[in-house]
Design a protein around this motif. Structure first.
Motif, PDB file in Angstrom:
ATOM      1  N   ARG A  95       0.832  -1.216   0.000  1.00 42.39           N
ATOM      2  CA  ARG A  95       0.000   0.000   0.000  1.00 42.39           C
ATOM      3  C   ARG A  95       0.864   1.262   0.000  1.00 42.39           C
ATOM      4  NH1 ARG A  95      -5.037  -0.258  -0.261  1.00 42.39           N
ATOM      5  NH2 ARG A  95      -6.191  -2.132   0.273  1.00 42.39           N
ATOM      6  N   LEU A 137       0.055  -6.248  -3.579  1.00 41.89           N
ATOM      7  CA  LEU A 137      -1.190  -5.909  -2.889  1.00 41.89           C
ATOM      8  C   LEU A 137      -2.153  -7.095  -2.905  1.00 41.89           C
ATOM      9  CD1 LEU A 137      -3.097  -3.507  -1.745  1.00 41.89           C
ATOM     10  CD2 LEU A 137      -4.018  -3.590  -4.054  1.00 41.89           C
ATOM     11  N   THR A 194      -9.823  -1.384  -4.166  1.00 42.44           N
ATOM     12  CA  THR A 194      -8.637  -0.564  -4.460  1.00 42.44           C
ATOM     13  C   THR A 194      -8.323  -0.632  -5.949  1.00 42.44           C
ATOM     14  OG1 THR A 194      -7.723  -0.839  -2.246  1.00 42.44           O
ATOM     15  CG2 THR A 194      -6.168  -0.274  -3.999  1.00 42.44           C
TER      16      THR A 194
END
Length: 163
Positions: free
Chosen positions: A54, A72, A102
């Motif tokens: 992140r 991720l 995301t």
């Protein structure tokens, strides 16, 4: 030349990433602890690895977009697997859903030809599959439903409104 994947135990595999040595080290420590049954240490290392991925995403690294998003997704899936082993289904679902949303935000926020968008589209396939598999194995979950809807709406946005 691709590197061999590392077995993390029941949670699956991850591929070491030369572009992200700190992440790779955290994942190796997590998988080692996981295999040894040291679940709290493993969870800590998976969270560390996810945080490193992140951090790279937030920094907007432009030299290894694919590696960043692979990290991720891999961290999220391994963390989710461990949480499932511990009986924490809602936390497992949230880990996958968070990674997926995301990626959806990146797909929406990046120009069509950008490396970030291309990598996000590619890796969203893995998170989408994980969401569907979780739903099938453990039943409905509102977090998963929202993440799936977000992804489906993005994919259908070019075709017009979804009814």
């Amino acid at each position: 030349m691709s590197q061999p994947s590392v077995d993390t135990g029941q949670s699956g595999y991850f591929v070491p990433l030369a572009a992200m040595p700190g992440w790779t080290q955290a994942m190796q420590q997590a998988s080692r602890a996981h295999r040894l049954g040291q679940v709290f240490q493993a969870m800590g290392f998976y969270h560390e690895a996810l945080g490193l991925a992140r951090d790279q995403l937030e920094a907007g690294r432009t030299d290894s977009e694919d590696a960043c998003l692979a990290a991720l997704v891999s961290s999220s899936l391994c963390l989710s697997g461990l949480q499932l082993e511990l009986g924490c289904r809602s936390q497992a679902a949230a880990a996958i859903a968070d990674a997926h949303t995301t990626l959806v935000r990146l797909i929406l926020g990046q120009p069509g030809a950008s490396a970030w968008r291309k990598a996000a589209v590619w890796h969203s396939r893995d998170t989408h599959d994980a969401l569907v598999n979780h739903w099938q194995a453990h039943g409905p979950d509102p977090v998963i439903e929202r993440a799936l809807r977000a992804g489906c709406l993005v994919m259908n946005a070019a075709a017009g409104p979804v009814h």
